[in-house]
Design an enzyme around this catalytic site. Structure first.
Site, PDB file in Angstrom:
ATOM      1  N   CYS A   1       6.254   3.552   8.982  1.00 43.39           N
ATOM      2  CA  CYS A   1       5.649   3.738   7.665  1.00 43.39           C
ATOM      3  C   CYS A   1       6.733   4.060   6.637  1.00 43.39           C
ATOM      4  CB  CYS A   1       4.610   4.848   7.730  1.00 43.39           C
ATOM      5  SG  CYS A   1       3.814   5.119   6.144  1.00 43.39           S
TER       6      CYS A   1
ATOM      7  N   CYS B   1       6.419 -31.619  -2.221  1.00 44.30           N
ATOM      8  CA  CYS B   1       5.369 -32.634  -2.356  1.00 44.30           C
ATOM      9  C   CYS B   1       3.995 -31.993  -2.163  1.00 44.30           C
ATOM     10  CB  CYS B   1       5.571 -33.739  -1.313  1.00 44.30           C
ATOM     11  SG  CYS B   1       4.253 -34.967  -1.336  1.00 44.30           S
TER      12      CYS B   1
ATOM     13  N   CYS C   1      17.749 -33.008   3.452  1.00 45.42           N
ATOM     14  CA  CYS C   1      17.634 -31.544   3.299  1.00 45.42           C
ATOM     15  C   CYS C   1      16.213 -31.013   3.418  1.00 45.42           C
ATOM     16  CB  CYS C   1      18.241 -31.109   1.974  1.00 45.42           C
ATOM     17  SG  CYS C   1      17.225 -31.526   0.531  1.00 45.42           S
TER      18      CYS C   1
ATOM     19  N   CYS D   1       1.374 -41.431  -1.455  1.00 46.61           N
ATOM     20  CA  CYS D   1       2.021 -40.890  -2.655  1.00 46.61           C
ATOM     21  C   CYS D   1       1.100 -40.993  -3.865  1.00 46.61           C
ATOM     22  CB  CYS D   1       3.309 -41.651  -2.919  1.00 46.61           C
ATOM     23  SG  CYS D   1       4.099 -41.202  -4.471  1.00 46.61           S
TER      24      CYS D   1
ATOM     25  N   ASN E   1       6.291  -3.215  10.841  1.00 48.99           N
ATOM     26  CA  ASN E   1       5.523  -2.396   9.925  1.00 48.99           C
ATOM     27  C   ASN E   1       5.808  -2.936   8.524  1.00 48.99           C
ATOM     28  OD1 ASN E   1       4.150  -0.173   8.614  1.00 48.99           O
ATOM     29  ND2 ASN E   1       4.413   0.942  10.534  1.00 48.99           N
TER      30      ASN E   1
ATOM     31  N   CYS F   1      20.544 -39.585   0.307  1.00 46.07           N
ATOM     32  CA  CYS F   1      19.740 -38.546   0.961  1.00 46.07           C
ATOM     33  C   CYS F   1      20.530 -37.834   2.049  1.00 46.07           C
ATOM     34  CB  CYS F   1      18.476 -39.165   1.560  1.00 46.07           C
ATOM     35  SG  CYS F   1      17.479 -37.988   2.492  1.00 46.07           S
TER      36      CYS F   1
ATOM     37  N   ASN G   1       0.819  -1.205   0.000  1.00 47.45           N
ATOM     38  CA  ASN G   1       0.000   0.000   0.000  1.00 47.45           C
ATOM     39  C   ASN G   1       0.848   1.247   0.000  1.00 47.45           C
ATOM     40  OD1 ASN G   1      -0.237   1.700   2.760  1.00 47.45           O
ATOM     41  ND2 ASN G   1       0.452  -0.383   3.191  1.00 47.45           N
TER      42      ASN G   1
HETATM   43  C1  LIG Z   1      -3.358   0.043   3.836  1.00 41.07           C
HETATM   44  C2  LIG Z   1      -2.458  -0.005   5.017  1.00 41.07           C
HETATM   45  C3  LIG Z   1      -2.278   1.135   5.770  1.00 41.07           C
HETATM   46  C4  LIG Z   1      -1.459   1.093   6.873  1.00 41.07           C
HETATM   47  N1  LIG Z   1      -1.359   2.212   7.631  1.00 41.07           N
HETATM   48  C5  LIG Z   1      -0.609   2.156   8.765  1.00 41.07           C
HETATM   49  C6  LIG Z   1      -0.581   3.257   9.652  1.00 41.07           C
HETATM   50  O1  LIG Z   1      -1.219   4.288   9.427  1.00 41.07           O
HETATM   51  N2  LIG Z   1       0.161   3.178  10.755  1.00 41.07           N
HETATM   52  C7  LIG Z   1       0.885   2.058  11.068  1.00 41.07           C
HETATM   53  O2  LIG Z   1       1.546   2.042  12.115  1.00 41.07           O
HETATM   54  N3  LIG Z   1       0.871   1.005  10.255  1.00 41.07           N
HETATM   55  C8  LIG Z   1       0.133   1.024   9.120  1.00 41.07           C
HETATM   56  N4  LIG Z   1       0.067  -0.093   8.327  1.00 41.07           N
HETATM   57  C9  LIG Z   1       0.866  -1.285   8.682  1.00 41.07           C
HETATM   58  C10 LIG Z   1       0.039  -2.301   9.467  1.00 41.07           C
HETATM   59  O3  LIG Z   1      -0.358  -1.766  10.710  1.00 41.07           O
HETATM   60  C11 LIG Z   1       0.838  -3.582   9.773  1.00 41.07           C
HETATM   61  O4  LIG Z   1       1.996  -3.251  10.495  1.00 41.07           O
HETATM   62  C12 LIG Z   1       1.256  -4.291   8.524  1.00 41.07           C
HETATM   63  O5  LIG Z   1       0.253  -4.252   7.565  1.00 41.07           O
HETATM   64  C13 LIG Z   1       1.642  -5.767   8.791  1.00 41.07           C
HETATM   65  O6  LIG Z   1       0.580  -6.542   9.262  1.00 41.07           O
HETATM   66  P1  LIG Z   1      -0.296  -7.533   8.308  1.00 41.07           P
HETATM   67  O7  LIG Z   1       0.648  -8.416   7.629  1.00 41.07           O
HETATM   68  O8  LIG Z   1      -1.248  -8.213   9.240  1.00 41.07           O
HETATM   69  O9  LIG Z   1      -1.010  -6.636   7.348  1.00 41.07           O
HETATM   70  C14 LIG Z   1      -0.761  -0.081   7.212  1.00 41.07           C
HETATM   71  C15 LIG Z   1      -0.948  -1.209   6.442  1.00 41.07           C
HETATM   72  C16 LIG Z   1      -1.805  -1.195   5.364  1.00 41.07           C
HETATM   73  C17 LIG Z   1      -2.030  -2.413   4.555  1.00 41.07           C
HETATM   74  S1  SF4 Z   2       6.188 -35.401  -4.427  1.00 38.86           S
HETATM   75 FE1  SF4 Z   2       4.993 -36.557  -2.934  1.00 38.86          FE
HETATM   76  S2  SF4 Z   2       3.206 -37.317  -4.055  1.00 38.86           S
HETATM   77 FE2  SF4 Z   2       4.683 -36.623  -5.565  1.00 38.86          FE
HETATM   78  S3  SF4 Z   2       5.824 -38.483  -6.094  1.00 38.86           S
HETATM   79 FE3  SF4 Z   2       6.961 -37.484  -4.474  1.00 38.86          FE
HETATM   80  S4  SF4 Z   2       6.204 -38.388  -2.592  1.00 38.86           S
HETATM   81 FE4  SF4 Z   2       4.750 -38.929  -4.199  1.00 38.86          FE
END
Ligand SMILES: Cc1cc2nc3c(=O)[nH]c(=O)nc-3n(C[C@H](O)[C@H](O)[C@H](O)COP(=O)(O)O)c2cc1C
Ligand code: SF4
Ligand SMILES: Cc1cc2nc3c(=O)[nH]c(=O)nc-3n(C[C@H](O)[C@H](O)[C@H](O)COP(=O)(O)OP(=O)(O)OC[C@H]3O[C@@H](n4cnc5c(N)ncnc54)[C@H](O)[C@@H]3O)c2cc1C
Ligand code: SF4
Ligand code: SF4
Lengths: 437, 459
Positions: A138, A391, A384, A346, A203, A381, A76
């Site tokens: 912000c 999958c 990792c 699978c 934020n 293997c 945003n």
């Molecule tokens: C449209 C929008 C406006 C925001 N405005 C503010 C704001 O005015 N003040 C603030 O501290 N954070 C603001 N934020 C940040 C959010 O508070 C929050 O920290 C951030 O979106 C992460 O959380 P989320 O992943 O749940 O969205 C805003 C976020 C969005 C999407």
């Molecule tokens: S990724 Fe998962 S479902 Fe696909 S072949 Fe391998 S084990 Fe089977």
């Protein structure tokens, strides 16, 4: 049923789910709807000085989507509240009076002059709000004017402003941090040094969501041009979790209350933030995507999970995972795991095979005795976890740890029972050797 | 062989009292609705959601099950990345009739049967519909195939039969720079795509559009009205061309072997379907009130469903074994049943009952499986019928070929390269031994033969 009541730096709420300062908390109308839906608290949309800021009149949001257009990341370019200060303060006062059991924190952002902070704090205090959150996060628009993340990126400013706030107000003070820095511990330490009662994070993250290839502009475009915005939503959760954990385990800030923010969408996300030390969580994108009703399962789900684990109150598990957040160098190199495919589950898509074959260790078959079959070759293997991640059937591939004393078919060596890490490993030129003279 | 030309006469002999055969049984607007697309084209959103379901499998089972080996994960991925044009190119690279195959393939027994999501959830990715989405997109955006012809080789090849096998072969040969003369006995090219496929599978004259699309490659000279065995003969073709490909399908129809089969009202299903496919106005096509279809394959289902859609009241498919033995896929059987067609199993035709040279009923004898052998039980049921359709299989008209080719069980013998017993003659599609009698299989035969011919001529 578990007790979800939360006491975060003295601010009480019926549950740990707060709405983050953002559009969902910009007006009495929205906040009342949120409280009716069950949210435990809100951080009111950031207030600034009059005259209020203006927003663009074109698109202010962009998004990335996963399969089936699931929104996984939102960005945003909205600024702080664009409504007059007086109107916001009046509504805040009314809401707090009508909903005394809910947490109501007011987010603030004014220029870095002591008098400006003194003035606004006084007016906020009169509303009866539970506390303030300093928006040092912000990353767009406001930062160009020396506020928001422009402050949050300079620990000295954070400390200075926080000190003013603590000096001139009795209200609990949360410092909201920006993730647009290299080491989040530094601003957190500064907030603590300035006397902050808590930090909240994250934020939004600087981001360009995409490029419109027809008009050759970042998208969404406002009349042919785009500016970077702030990124949030499910995609940022891993970044936020790491930052929360860093602050929680830093000896300098350990124990400093944290309000966890960033991609919280389900009760499980919330529980994870809390396990890493967050005493409350804040939510924005999930509510903006689905509406306020998402809190219902957050409450229900967290409570059910706590029941199954035998937790009766949230502080019994807040921070429980922190001791297990480790540096790489202390991970046990004698722990050996192998992937195992459950043939009954699978569906033979072959993704594990091709991922391992093309990009990793050639440790999964695609044919056994001339028949399509996917089996792990233990001799190859390295454990990792790539196949587990690619999958499509959850739980079909698992990582099985090898018992001490058994022989690892890959190295042909027995699995050691003792813990040993990189710091003492013979290949480490800096290894600490016991026989050092 | 009965030609379509004498079919109208059959209808005209239905006179006066006797059987109830009439055109225009339905209100005017019902025809368009009844014969509309069985599976309408997916819109962009539907295609996106469906494409997102594909796992992009390694060595994908669906791809192995496609007779033309279309790279299905690749083309579906291209749809999901917003590149339907690229998706179509992926399809056409293996199957230039990908548009028709998307409409007519019994996917439930081919690619979609083995899709891992069928295995996992019983809901395969809709491969056929996605294939149509991309090929339709391509054909509406571009007027020619995505191939460019190689430099002319000066070689001349005769392709006899402009059905799926012949078209596929001709196109691939043209791509390689050879000059093709494509002969067909009928008035229009397309083979059963034009004259046989159920009309709700290929609406809006798609077969003809696809023929034009294929011919856009250039280097293919189409000569219709040319029938091997009458105004063409194999020996001359072999003398005049560097190679010959035969894709003449199955022009003959099996008879029931019953007395009274010459009566009017006993009709070859494929002939009636050809009429239906060519009808300008379906409300003018006469159809009986009570219909009995003899057979158990795709043709039986197609004639039954389409006569029902034309307004026949009672349509019964009589099949001599159990439903599980029917050649029509489970999906096709369901289509018949949901269209209101009755499937009567364990019943074989015994006799035709007629009046004044027209059929009025059919006698069916109950059958049973006795240690693997099908025997009649002696119990006979008489079903009133205004029309009895024969859908008991087609045959190769051997006389048209002369006697130079080796045949087996009534079909041309070919090797893996679709080469016949004659060094310069290849064959494919329904007319060859070991085929599957599917459009997509005919396309693959034509493609393989073209590659083999190309290799032989450029060696
Ligand atoms: C449209 C929008 C406006 C925001 N405005 C503010 C704001 O005015 N003040 C603030 O501290 N954070 C603001 N934020 C940040 C959010 O508070 C929050 O920290 C951030 O979106 C992460 O959380 P989320 O992943 O749940 O969205 C805003 C976020 C969005 C999407
Ligand atoms: S990724 Fe998962 S479902 Fe696909 S072949 Fe391998 S084990 Fe089977
Ligand atoms: C009613 C019906 C419905 C069907 N439905 C489906 C379906 O839904 N899905 C599916 O996959 N398959 C279906 N099939 C099968 C499919 O149509 C055939 O397998 C496919 O058309 C075979 O292609 P082909 O090129 O070998 O033969 P054809 O399509 O039969 O083409 C042969 C061509 O050769 C021409 N020809 C014949 N004899 C001569 C000659 N002597 N000289 C010159 N030209 C000649 C014909 O005019 C024709 O144009 C259906 C078949 C029928 C009969
Ligand atoms: S051609 Fe037919 S079998 Fe092959 S992928 Fe397309 S629909 Fe499936
Ligand atoms: S089997 Fe199904 S999921 Fe796998 S590639 Fe084919 S269509 Fe996609």
């Amino acid at each position: 049923m578990a007790d979800l009541r939360t006491d975060f730096i003295g601010i009480k709420s019926p549950n740990p789910f707060w709405l983050a300062s953002a559009p969902p908390t910009d007006k009495e109308y929205n906040v009342v709807r949120a409280f009716k839906a069950g949210w435990g608290g809100v951080v009111w949309k950031t207030l600034g000085e009059d005259p209020p800021v203006v927003n663009v009149n074109g698109p202010r949001y962009g998004a990335i989507h996963g399969k089936d257009r699931q929104l996984i990341g939102l960005n945003n370019i909205e600024l702080i509240t664009d409504r007059p200060l007086e109107v916001n303060l009046r509504e805040i006062k009314q809401v707090k009076r009508d909903w005394p059991d809910r947490a109501l924190v007011v987010s603030l952002m004014v220029p870095c002059e002591e008098q400006n902070w003194i003035d606004i704090l006084k007016r906020v205090e009169e509303t009866g709000a539970d506390g303030v959150e300093l928006n040092f996060g912000c990353p767009h628009g406001m930062s160009e004017r020396g506020m928001g993340s422009a402050v949050g990126q300079v620990p000295e400013y954070i400390e200075m402003v926080t000190r003013w706030v603590k000096q001139h107000s009795r209200m609990p003070c949360i410092v909201k941090l920006t993730p647009n820095i290299t080491d989040v511990r530094k601003p957190a330490q500064a907030a603590k040094a300035g006397g902050a009662d808590a930090v909240s994070l994250i934020n939004t993250i600087n981001s360009i969501m995409g490029v419109d290839l027809d008009i050759m502009s970042p998208s969404p475009a406002v009349d042919g041009k785009g500016a970077h915005g702030g990124y949030c939503g499910p995609a940022v959760k891993p970044i936020a979790l790491n930052m929360v954990a860093e602050i929680a385990r830093d000896p300098a800030t350990h124990g400093l209350p944290i309000s966890g923010i960033g991609g919280v969408t389900t009760w499980r996300d919330a529980a994870e933030f809390m396990a890493l030390g967050a005493g409350s969580v804040q939510v924005c994108t999930a509510a903006m995507t689905y509406g306020f009703r998402v809190v219902e399962d957050m409450i229900e789900g967290l409570s059910d999970w706590m029941d199954t684990k035998g937790y009766t109150s949230v502080d019994q598990f807040v921070g429980s995972a922190v001791p297990n957040v480790s540096d790489w160098q202390y991970l046990n190199l004698n722990y050996i795991a192998k992937a195992k495919i459950d043939q009954d589950q699978c569906i033979e898509c072959g993704r594990c095979h091709i991922a391992c074959e093309d990009t990793s260790h050639q440790a999964i078959t695609n044919m056994v005795d001339g028949v399509r079959k996917f089996e792990v070759i233990d001799e190859e293997c390295v454990g990792c976890n790539l196949c587990v991640n690619v999958c499509p059937i959850e739980g079909c591939i698992t990582m099985e740890s090898m018992a001490a004393g058994s022989i690892d078919p890959r190295t042909k060596k027995p699995v050691e029972k003792d813990y040993a890490n990189w710091t003492t490993h013979p290949n480490n030129p800096m290894a600490v050797t016991e026989a050092a003279e | 062989m009965k030609t379509i030309a004498n079919l109208p006469e059959i209808y005209m002999t239905q006179t006066k009292a006797g059987p109830d055969i009439a055109a225009g049984r339905l209100p005017e607007d019902a025809y368009a609705e009844n014969f509309s697309d069985l599976h309408p084209l997916l819109d962009q959103h539907e295609a996106q959601v469906e494409a997102d379901r594909c796992y992009f499998c390694y060595d994908a089972p669906c791809m192995q099950a496609c007779p033309t080996s279309i790279d299905i994960p690749q083309f579906i991925r291209q749809i999901s990345t917003g590149n339907p044009t690229g998706a179509a190119k992926t399809i056409f690279a293996q199957n230039i009739l990908g548009g028709m195959c998307a409409r007519v393939c019994p996917t439930e027994t081919l690619c979609e049967e083995v899709c891992v999501r069928e295995v996992a959830e019983g809901k395969p990715v809709k491969i056929g519909q996605l294939q149509r989405y991309s090929t339709d997109h391509f054909m509406s955006e571009f007027s020619s195939t995505p191939f460019t012809r190689a430099a002319e080789t000066g070689k001349k090849i005769a392709v006899v039969g402009a059905g799926p096998a012949g078209l596929s072969c001709a196109h691939r040969l043209a791509v390689h720079g050879h000059n093709v003369t494509l002969f067909d006995a009928r008035e229009k090219a397309g083979g059963l795509n034009e004259y046989g496929i159920a009309s709700y599978k290929s609406v809006d004259d798609f077969a003809a559009k696809e023929v034009d699309f294929i011919l856009s490659i250039g280097g293919i000279d189409v000569r219709t009205g040319m029938r091997l065995g009458s105004n063409l003969d194999l020996a001359t073709l072999r003398a005049e061309y560097d190679a010959v490909f035969l894709g003449i399908g199955l022009g003959g129809v099996n008879a029931l072997g019953l007395e009274g089969e010459d009566k009017s009202g006993a009709i070859d299903a494929v002939d009636y379907i050809a009429d239906l496919r060519q009808a300008k106005d379906l409300s003018e096509l006469p159809v009986g009130r009570r219909i009995v279809v003899i057979g158990g394959g795709m043709t039986a289902v197609d004639i039954a469903v389409q006569t029902k859609l034309l307004g026949a009241e009672e349509v019964t498919i009589a099949y001599r074994r159990g439903q599980d033995r029917m050649n029509a896929s489970e999906y096709e059987q369901q289509l018949a049943q949901t269209s209101g067609v009755r499937i009567m199993t364990w019943a074989q035709p015994k006799g035709l009952v007629g009046e004044n040279g027209a059929i009025t009923a059919i006698e069916l004898e109950r059958t049973q499986d006795q240690d693997g052998a099908l025997t009649g039980t002696g119990e006979v049921i008489t079903l009133p019928a205004d029309m009895v359709f024969k859908a008991v299989g087609q045959t190769l008209v051997q006389t048209e070929l002369g006697d130079a080719l080796t045949l087996e069980r009534g079909r041309i013998v070919v090797d893996a390269d679709r080469k016949t017993s004659l060094a310069d003659v290849w064959a494919g599609g329904d007319c060859v031994q070991g085929g599957e009698d599917l459009t997509v299989a005919a396309v693959e035969d034509g493609k393989i033969a073209a590659e083999s011919i190309n290799a032989a001529l450029t060696a």
